[in-house]
Design a protein around this motif. Structure first.
Motif, PDB file in Angstrom:
ATOM      1  N   CYS A  57       0.830  -1.214   0.000  1.00  0.00           N
ATOM      2  CA  CYS A  57       0.000   0.000   0.000  1.00  0.00           C
ATOM      3  C   CYS A  57       0.854   1.248   0.000  1.00  0.00           C
ATOM      4  N   HIS A  58       2.067   1.131   0.559  1.00  0.00           N
ATOM      5  CA  HIS A  58       2.948   2.306   0.649  1.00  0.00           C
ATOM      6  C   HIS A  58       3.200   2.918  -0.731  1.00  0.00           C
ATOM      7  N   ILE A  59       3.219   2.054  -1.754  1.00  0.00           N
ATOM      8  CA  ILE A  59       3.474   2.549  -3.114  1.00  0.00           C
ATOM      9  C   ILE A  59       2.427   3.611  -3.463  1.00  0.00           C
ATOM     10  N   LEU A  60       1.151   3.257  -3.250  1.00  0.00           N
ATOM     11  CA  LEU A  60       0.071   4.170  -3.625  1.00  0.00           C
ATOM     12  C   LEU A  60      -0.041   5.350  -2.661  1.00  0.00           C
ATOM     13  N   HIS A  61       0.175   5.070  -1.385  1.00  0.00           N
ATOM     14  CA  HIS A  61       0.057   6.132  -0.381  1.00  0.00           C
ATOM     15  C   HIS A  61       1.115   7.214  -0.614  1.00  0.00           C
ATOM     16  N   GLN A  62       2.351   6.779  -0.829  1.00  0.00           N
ATOM     17  CA  GLN A  62       3.432   7.756  -1.052  1.00  0.00           C
ATOM     18  C   GLN A  62       3.230   8.509  -2.365  1.00  0.00           C
ATOM     19  N   LEU A  63       2.753   7.784  -3.363  1.00  0.00           N
ATOM     20  CA  LEU A  63       2.510   8.409  -4.667  1.00  0.00           C
ATOM     21  C   LEU A  63       1.419   9.473  -4.574  1.00  0.00           C
ATOM     22  N   LYS A  64       0.366   9.175  -3.816  1.00  0.00           N
ATOM     23  CA  LYS A  64      -0.768  10.107  -3.784  1.00  0.00           C
ATOM     24  C   LYS A  64      -0.641  11.203  -2.739  1.00  0.00           C
ATOM     25  N   TYR A  65      -0.104  10.859  -1.593  1.00  0.00           N
ATOM     26  CA  TYR A  65      -0.183  11.816  -0.474  1.00  0.00           C
ATOM     27  C   TYR A  65       1.155  12.341   0.024  1.00  0.00           C
ATOM     28  N   GLU A  66       2.265  11.776  -0.452  1.00  0.00           N
ATOM     29  CA  GLU A  66       3.567  12.206   0.077  1.00  0.00           C
ATOM     30  C   GLU A  66       4.421  12.898  -0.981  1.00  0.00           C
ATOM     31  N   GLY A  67       3.799  13.316  -2.055  1.00  0.00           N
ATOM     32  CA  GLY A  67       4.532  14.078  -3.072  1.00  0.00           C
ATOM     33  C   GLY A  67       5.519  13.276  -3.891  1.00  0.00           C
ATOM     34  N   ARG A  68       5.431  11.946  -3.816  1.00  0.00           N
ATOM     35  CA  ARG A  68       6.419  11.119  -4.525  1.00  0.00           C
ATOM     36  C   ARG A  68       5.953  10.789  -5.950  1.00  0.00           C
ATOM     37  N   LYS A  69       5.934  11.819  -6.794  1.00  0.00           N
ATOM     38  CA  LYS A  69       5.481  11.546  -8.155  1.00  0.00           C
ATOM     39  C   LYS A  69       6.487  10.668  -8.911  1.00  0.00           C
ATOM     40  N   ASP A  70       7.731  10.645  -8.447  1.00  0.00           N
ATOM     41  CA  ASP A  70       8.740   9.782  -9.086  1.00  0.00           C
ATOM     42  C   ASP A  70       8.320   8.308  -9.014  1.00  0.00           C
ATOM     43  N   ILE A  71       7.552   7.956  -7.953  1.00  0.00           N
ATOM     44  CA  ILE A  71       7.098   6.566  -7.824  1.00  0.00           C
ATOM     45  C   ILE A  71       6.163   6.218  -8.986  1.00  0.00           C
ATOM     46  N   GLY A  72       5.296   7.154  -9.343  1.00  0.00           N
ATOM     47  CA  GLY A  72       4.367   6.922 -10.452  1.00  0.00           C
ATOM     48  C   GLY A  72       5.109   6.678 -11.755  1.00  0.00           C
ATOM     49  N   VAL A  73       6.109   7.520 -12.011  1.00  0.00           N
ATOM     50  CA  VAL A  73       6.869   7.397 -13.262  1.00  0.00           C
ATOM     51  C   VAL A  73       7.624   6.066 -13.283  1.00  0.00           C
ATOM     52  N   ALA A  74       8.278   5.732 -12.159  1.00  0.00           N
ATOM     53  CA  ALA A  74       9.055   4.484 -12.095  1.00  0.00           C
ATOM     54  C   ALA A  74       8.145   3.258 -12.222  1.00  0.00           C
ATOM     55  N   MET A  75       6.987   3.295 -11.549  1.00  0.00           N
ATOM     56  CA  MET A  75       6.057   2.163 -11.640  1.00  0.00           C
ATOM     57  C   MET A  75       5.489   2.055 -13.062  1.00  0.00           C
ATOM     58  N   GLY A  76       5.245   3.187 -13.682  1.00  0.00           N
ATOM     59  CA  GLY A  76       4.763   3.188 -15.073  1.00  0.00           C
ATOM     60  C   GLY A  76       5.764   2.503 -15.987  1.00  0.00           C
ATOM     61  N   ARG A  77       7.041   2.801 -15.777  1.00  0.00           N
ATOM     62  CA  ARG A  77       8.085   2.162 -16.594  1.00  0.00           C
ATOM     63  C   ARG A  77       8.116   0.659 -16.341  1.00  0.00           C
ATOM     64  N   MET A  78       7.958   0.265 -15.046  1.00  0.00           N
ATOM     65  CA  MET A  78       7.978  -1.158 -14.692  1.00  0.00           C
ATOM     66  C   MET A  78       6.815  -1.907 -15.358  1.00  0.00           C
ATOM     67  N   VAL A  79       5.631  -1.305 -15.287  1.00  0.00           N
ATOM     68  CA  VAL A  79       4.437  -1.900 -15.897  1.00  0.00           C
ATOM     69  C   VAL A  79       4.656  -2.063 -17.411  1.00  0.00           C
ATOM     70  N   ALA A  80       5.145  -0.988 -18.030  1.00  0.00           N
ATOM     71  CA  ALA A  80       5.334  -1.018 -19.480  1.00  0.00           C
ATOM     72  C   ALA A  80       6.348  -2.093 -19.879  1.00  0.00           C
ATOM     73  N   ALA A  81       7.435  -2.210 -19.114  1.00  0.00           N
ATOM     74  CA  ALA A  81       8.467  -3.197 -19.445  1.00  0.00           C
ATOM     75  C   ALA A  81       7.879  -4.612 -19.409  1.00  0.00           C
ATOM     76  N   ASP A  82       7.022  -4.889 -18.417  1.00  0.00           N
ATOM     77  CA  ASP A  82       6.409  -6.217 -18.300  1.00  0.00           C
ATOM     78  C   ASP A  82       5.364  -6.482 -19.382  1.00  0.00           C
ATOM     79  N   LEU A  83       4.530  -5.460 -19.641  1.00  0.00           N
ATOM     80  CA  LEU A  83       3.395  -5.679 -20.545  1.00  0.00           C
ATOM     81  C   LEU A  83       3.752  -5.553 -22.027  1.00  0.00           C
ATOM     82  N   LEU A  84       4.848  -4.844 -22.294  1.00  0.00           N
ATOM     83  CA  LEU A  84       5.240  -4.627 -23.690  1.00  0.00           C
ATOM     84  C   LEU A  84       5.445  -5.951 -24.414  1.00  0.00           C
ATOM     85  N   ARG A  85       6.117  -6.895 -23.717  1.00  0.00           N
ATOM     86  CA  ARG A  85       6.446  -8.160 -24.408  1.00  0.00           C
ATOM     87  C   ARG A  85       5.216  -9.005 -24.705  1.00  0.00           C
TER      88      ARG A  85
END
Ligand SMILES: [Zn+2]
Length: 240
Positions: free
Chosen positions: A88-116
């Motif tokens: 849950c920390h992933i979403l909590h930090q992304l939404k409420y703790e100003g950690r927009k870098d988490i969103g970008v990094a997770m987006g890259r992770m998702v894309a790397a997995d789903l692209l193939r």
């Protein structure tokens, strides 16, 4: 010119390593120090992440959540979100703790997995679920836009964050019943420019899927666009 660029890149890397030596980064899930190659999550938490792998299933539970609501191309969520779970920390930090870098990094992770797996095949544009302008001002960013921009880095699919606007600032959905959630989000989005989506395959991006009410409201706002195809990707899916 190329030599200067290479030297600049080396200096930048060196500086970054130096900064990281004095300001260590921590895994957002377990708090362990991250090494140079790790981003947001340590290797152990990355390996143990409760991934859904729904993108590999036809008629998966995310697709089923939208059956009868609007015509859907494909849909998936990346990992299971359970209240109290350490992920849950992933979403909590992304939404409420100003950690927009988490969103970008997770987006890259998702894309790397789903692209193939061909999940992004034929998708023309990424549409992050818009926040109301006042909420976006308060938070400083839209977390779904951050996820979309991370996905865009790898897939090279453009992000459209201007053609749809959120016109109602709804209350939080978290304490509402299923019926109240659907009622709460009715007509909250308005399409500014329908030509942006004409004959396009649009992939809606959101952080968490709960009832699917918000995403359905967004798809409803697009329903009169000619030749439109809609798919859905969320970072997490809430489980009870
Ligand atoms: Zn960890």
């Amino acid at each position: 010119m190329a030599l200067i660029y290479k030297m600049w890149k080396l200096c930048k890397l060196g500086l970054l390593s130096l900064v990281r030596l004095f300001i260590p980064r921590h895994c957002v899930v377990c708090g362990a120090c991250l090494c140079e190659e790790e981003e947001v999550l340590c290797l152990r938490c990355n390996m143990g992440m409760p991934r859904t792998n729904y993108h590999l299933w036809k008629d998966n539970p995310v697709e089923r959540a939208f059956w009868g609501k609007f015509p859907l191309g494909r849909a998936t969520s990346y990992f299971f979100y359970q209240k109290g779970n350490e992920y849950c920390h992933i979403l909590h930090q992304l939404k409420y703790e100003g950690r927009k870098d988490i969103g970008v990094a997770m987006g890259r992770m998702v894309a790397a997995d789903l692209l193939r797996t061909g999940f992004f095949e034929g998708v023309d544009v990424l549409l992050p679920v818009p926040l109301h302008p006042s909420k976006k001002r308060r938070r400083g960013y839209n977390q779904s836009e951050c996820i979309a921009s991370g996905i865009s880095v790898l897939t090279e699919i453009p992000v459209d964050s201007v053609s749809v606007v959120r016109i109602k600032n709804t209350e939080s959905q978290t304490r509402k019943s299923a019926f109240q959630r659907w009622d709460n989000v009715k007509d909250i989005f308005a399409l500014r420019d329908s030509s942006a989506f004409q004959n396009r395959h649009v992939l809606i991006i959101d952080d968490v899927l709960t009832t699917g009410a918000t995403i359905t409201a967004l798809a409803d706002a697009l329903e009169n666009v000619e030749g439109l195809r809609v798919s859905v990707l969320t970072l997490a899916m809430a489980t009870s």
